[in-house]
Design an enzyme around this catalytic site. Structure first.
Site, PDB file in Angstrom:
ATOM      1  N   ASP A  47       6.168   4.109  18.258  1.00 25.05           N
ATOM      2  CA  ASP A  47       7.635   4.126  18.317  1.00 25.05           C
ATOM      3  C   ASP A  47       8.231   2.738  18.446  1.00 25.05           C
ATOM      4  OD1 ASP A  47       8.053   6.902  18.281  1.00 25.05           O
ATOM      5  OD2 ASP A  47       7.464   7.057  20.379  1.00 25.05           O
TER       6      ASP A  47
HETATM    7  C1  BGC Z   1       8.020   3.976  24.659  1.00 22.52           C
HETATM    8  C2  BGC Z   1       7.250   4.852  23.722  1.00 22.52           C
HETATM    9  C3  BGC Z   1       7.985   6.153  23.583  1.00 22.52           C
HETATM   10  C4  BGC Z   1       9.404   5.871  23.118  1.00 22.52           C
HETATM   11  C5  BGC Z   1      10.199   7.130  22.960  1.00 22.52           C
HETATM   12  C6  BGC Z   1       9.438   3.812  24.199  1.00 22.52           C
HETATM   13  O1  BGC Z   1      10.154   3.104  25.146  1.00 22.52           O
HETATM   14  O2  BGC Z   1       7.393   2.710  24.761  1.00 22.52           O
HETATM   15  O3  BGC Z   1       5.942   5.066  24.218  1.00 22.52           O
HETATM   16  O4  BGC Z   1       7.342   6.978  22.673  1.00 22.52           O
HETATM   17  O5  BGC Z   1      10.045   5.066  24.044  1.00 22.52           O
HETATM   18  O6  BGC Z   1      11.383   6.836  22.329  1.00 22.52           O
HETATM   19  C1  NOJ Z   2       4.815   8.252  23.226  1.00 21.17           C
HETATM   20  C2  NOJ Z   2       5.453   9.201  22.275  1.00 21.17           C
HETATM   21  O1  NOJ Z   2       5.604  10.459  22.860  1.00 21.17           O
HETATM   22  C3  NOJ Z   2       4.637   9.328  21.023  1.00 21.17           C
HETATM   23  O2  NOJ Z   2       5.276  10.158  20.103  1.00 21.17           O
HETATM   24  C4  NOJ Z   2       4.394   7.973  20.442  1.00 21.17           C
HETATM   25  O3  NOJ Z   2       3.613   8.136  19.296  1.00 21.17           O
HETATM   26  C5  NOJ Z   2       3.739   7.051  21.431  1.00 21.17           C
HETATM   27  N1  NOJ Z   2       4.540   6.996  22.613  1.00 21.17           N
HETATM   28  C6  NOJ Z   2       3.492   5.651  20.887  1.00 21.17           C
HETATM   29  O4  NOJ Z   2       4.655   4.909  20.763  1.00 21.17           O
END
Ligand code: BGC
Ligand code: NOJ
Length: 813
Positions: A484
């Site tokens: 993300d």
């Molecule tokens: C986090 C990710 C998460 C995302 C969701 C980010 O701040 O680092 O792990 O999946 O937020 O939008």
């Molecule tokens: C957590 C999110 O839930 C998942 O969808 C994502 O792939 C990972 N973070 C990595 O950013």
């Protein structure tokens, strides 16, 4: 392994916590239908019906001092001593304390001054309620009279509003009290279809529903006024903050024990018209009270819960030479898969229940870990998720579980989302053989007429990626892919702009993802198998051609010399390349491309996994990339907003570790896969628990990486795709039991030192007792396979010739 805070008790699938002051609150997830409860080892947590945002039943205070503030509390006043069985919130030193987190229940047992209190908290299967069965025993040699107060603080259902809009919420709270039951009926005035009941099965001697009277305006919950005074106020709350508290005065003779239960229920009332005066319809609540008027009904409900878990887990049980893998694979890992199925990433101690609903990407992946346990629910989930895909092929990134409506509240434009649907659907059909699901008319989220079938969605998903490729013929990344935080289209000329506000360089949104390329390759392989199974040969060939075309782009554009690139940014520059000063090598593309079949004939698969070993592997797991970004770069997005070693900036993001485990096992490297498996496994962290801090029985999303200030420290426990993928590592990787369209494939990959492993697998109504023998100390490759004494060609047991109960021997050699 020693852990001063607790230990596993495998025969009863419990983790026994022996000190309340764990390094962090240690959580258990209760409920697996429509009622859910988060419960920590000190009784903290909250409850909700279906949706942690829209139907929150009790309040919780995130990020409070102390952590884990508010929960299911019992206060005991015995003489001048006030204590809680769960230690918090009063924190009186206890004479003994124990919390047993089991599957779907927690039992907290403590004692003080000769009085023992044991509270069993669970959600009975298929009911919208939780029970706290409370047993009190006088272990002293004199009679004891003490005062017992229960406590929950009601949330006014919409948790977002409840925690922000006080000018309204302080005036809407309403309750009713009748006999032993307290009814929280805020919202009933508008919707007239639900309320919450908090009742005791023992006749009460008083109650409170006004927080200001029970706790006090200037008191904390560790010093509730009514408890300190030793008497309730029998209050009715009007607005402000309604609570539920029952009061009992109890006398026990030496050795005497008494048992009663509290029931917290979400009660639905159907088809009621507005009735004045405004009184709730208590019929359904009374039915619950009748049912549980006898403690034996509570015992039965608890037995039913345990039976459910026996049943769910019986689909896959494994016996390897590794006790840690057995305990995780046979109980805890599967239980965590169930939690992710129920809650996606919505509600844990790190997800507030307000910000995120069910994730499109997340839920598809989670399904891989529970489809064997609850295939019917998996079916429904696939239909729900796919209905939030749009006719363009893009998907809503998440949906609210109560309404099942898609939303992009945490952003949209993730160009990987749609492909995960192929993985989940094919996994479901391989498990069940139910091709009928493909014809279900789920429609598209933005099209009124629901004529598109699930199969149409799968086709569209492949097409979308093919039609949305960039300058290197690789898939466009859009806002981001699985990672993300890799927001490679961020672009701005403003100083001090953050990735959250940066405008995208829309004219030139050409950043591409090798991770999506790998996922696409894997999705093509899976879909090709499905097409063949349903006799759609032309489609199967088309999909094979799409695979070949993407593979060509990957091999010609995506190889960096020693590993695969991660991406190309919006300036068409490589990311995850030796040319970069930081972020030279990323984990995701290596795992996915190998799983998708890249590098198979040219030695690159081995080479890239060796590069992972050299640059990313640590004894706590593989870090996400190396070297971490030391400074923030807008054009990389959120990834570089984290300090080095945390989260996506070179943290050990547990979720992507099993991709490497599976890739290693695909290449037959069982020894390395096993070393890697243990490196991230929470049950293997007990001897460094003070550093790790997280629950030993469930995965955290992240462990701080080697570049962090606090390496080895876990964060964000509970809701992570790690659960599903690691379960695949165990069940389909090491044990090698792979459900296939026409039968059960046995393709284990074991550490060379393992002489044998055994698996019981139920598959399409038949049972397979499988022994895998490894007489030559190898890792992979089935030399012989016998089913009920008959030799079988290849490594797949054809379903057509399988009996009800099958004895299978597979020999590696
Ligand atoms: C986090 C990710 C998460 C995302 C969701 C980010 O701040 O680092 O792990 O999946 O937020 O939008
Ligand atoms: C957590 C999110 O839930 C998942 O969808 C994502 O792939 C990972 N973070 C990595 O950013």
């Amino acid at each position: 392994m020693s852990n001063p805070y607790g230990h596993f008790e495998d025969p009863n699938r419990e983790y026994v916590i022996t000190r309340p002051d764990t390094p962090l609150p240690w959580l258990n997830f209760l409920g697996q239908d429509e009622y859910f409860a988060l419960n920590t080892n000190t009784g903290g947590g909250y409850s909700f019906y279906k949706d942690a945002r829209l139907r929150r039943l009790t309040r919780y205070r995130y990020n409070e001092m102390p952590y884990d503030n508010n929960g299911r509390y019992l206060f005991i006043k015995d003489g001048d001593t006030v204590w809680n069985p769960g230690w918090k919130p009063v924190k009186t030193e206890l004479d003994s304390y124990e919390c047993r987190h089991g599957l779907g229940y927690s039992r907290i047992t403590s004692s003080k001054n000769g009085l023992e209190a044991s509270v069993l908290i669970f959600v009975p299967p298929e009911e919208n309620l939780e029970i706290w069965q409370t047993t009190l025993t006088n272990n002293s040699d004199a009679p004891k009279t003490f005062k017992l107060f229960s406590f929950v603080e009601f949330c006014l259902y919409d948790a977002q509003n409840d925690s922000t809009n006080f000018q309204r919420t302080y005036s809407i709270g309403e309750v009713e009290i009748e006999k032993n039951a307290i009814f929280h009926k805020t919202e009933y005035r508008e919707r007239r279809d639900h309320y919450t009941m908090f009742a005791s099965t023992r006749d009460i001697d008083g109650y409170d529903t006004s927080r200001d009277d029970f706790v006090g305006v200037h008191n904390g919950i560790h010093e509730p006024k009514a408890v300190l005074a030793g008497q309730p106020n029998n209050t009715q709350a009007f607005g402000w903050n309604p609570i539920g508290s029952h009061y009992h005065e109890i006398t026990l003779q030496p050795g005497e024990s008494t048992k009663h239960s509290y029931i917290l229920a979400y009660v639905t009332v159907s088809g009621e018209k507005y009735i004045a005066p405004h009184v709730i319809n208590k019929e359904p609540a009374n039915a619950i009270l009748d049912k549980y008027s006898d403690e034996s009904a509570v015992d039965e409900a608890f037995a039913k819960l345990n039976g459910l878990w026996d049943d769910q887990l019986s689909t896959f049980q494994v016996e390897t030479p590794c006790p840690i893998m057995n305990r995780m694979g046979n109980a805890w890992n599967q239980a965590q898969c169930m939690a992710t199925f129920n809650l996606s990433r919505s509600a844990s101690l790190f997800e507030s229940g307000i910000g995120r609903g069910m994730g499109y990407r997340d839920s598809n992946q989670d399904l891989l870990g529970f489809v064997h346990m609850v295939p019917d629910k998996a079916r429904q989930r696939i239909l729900d998720i796919s209905a939030t895909q749009m006719s363009s092929g893009l998907c809503f990134h998440q949906y609210q579980p109560l309404t099942k409506k898609g939303n992009d509240e945490i952003g949209g434009g993730f160009m990987d989302d749609h492909l995960w649907l192929i993985l989940s659907t094919t996994a479901y059909i391989r498990e069940t053989g139910d091709v009928g699901i493909l014809d279900e008319k789920v429609g598209y989220a933005d099209v009124e007429e629901k004529t598109a079938t699930l199969l149409d969605h799968l086709e569209l998903s492949i097409r979308y990626t093919l039609e949305n490729r960039g300058p290197h013929n690789l898939p466009l990344i859009g806002h981001a892919d699985w990672n993300d935080c890799l927001n490679l289209n961020c672009f701005s000329t403003e100083p001090n702009e953050s990735f959250q506000t940066a405008s995208h360089n829309t004219a030139e949104e050409v950043a591409e993802s090798l991770m999506i390329a790998g996922l696409f390759l894997k999705a093509c392989l899976d879909l090709q198998g499905l097409y063949k199974f349903i006799g759609a040969d032309a489609k199967a060939e088309e999909t094979a051609a799409a695979h070949a075309e993407m593979l060509e782009a990957v091999e010609t554009q995506g190889w960096d010399g020693d590993w695969y690139l991660r991406a190309f940014d919006t300036y068409k520059e490589p990311i995850g390349s030796h040319k970069n000063e930081e972020g030279k090598i990323y984990i995701e593309s290596q795992g996915w491309l190998v799983m998708g079949g890249a590098g198979a004939d040219n030695g690159r698969a081995e080479k890239t996994l060796d590069a992972v070993h050299e640059h990313l592997y640590t004894e706590d797991g593989c870090v996400l990339q190396q070297p971490p970004y030391q400074t923030y770069h807008l054009h990389l997005g959120e990834v570089s907003s984290y300090p080095p070693g945390y989260k996506e900036n070179a943290g050990i993001f547990c979720h992507n570790n099993p991709w490497i485990h599976l890739a290693l096992m695909q290449l037959g490297n069982g020894d390395r896969a096993y070393e890697y498996y243990l490196s991230v496994c929470p049950a293997a962290k007990e001897d460094k628990i003070e550093t790790y801090r997280g629950e030993p029985y469930m995965y955290s999303q992240m462990i701080a990486g080697k570049d962090a200030a606090t390496p080895g420290e876990a964060k964000n426990a509970g809701l992570t795709g790690t659960a599903a993928w690691t379960f695949l590592t165990i069940s389909q990787g090491f044990a090698g039991i792979k459900p296939d369209y026409e039968g059960l494939q046995i393709d284990p990959c074991v550490p060379t030192a393992w002489p044998e492993l055994k698996v019981t697998r139920k598959f399409r109504g038949k049972t397979f007792n499988i022994t895998v023998q490894n007489p030559e100390g190898k890792s992979k490759g089935i030399k012989s396979l016998t089913v009920n004494g008959q030799a079988v060609e290849g490594d797949t047991i054809p379903l057509s010739s399988a009996a009800e109960e099958n004895e299978v021997v597979a020999v590696i050699g």
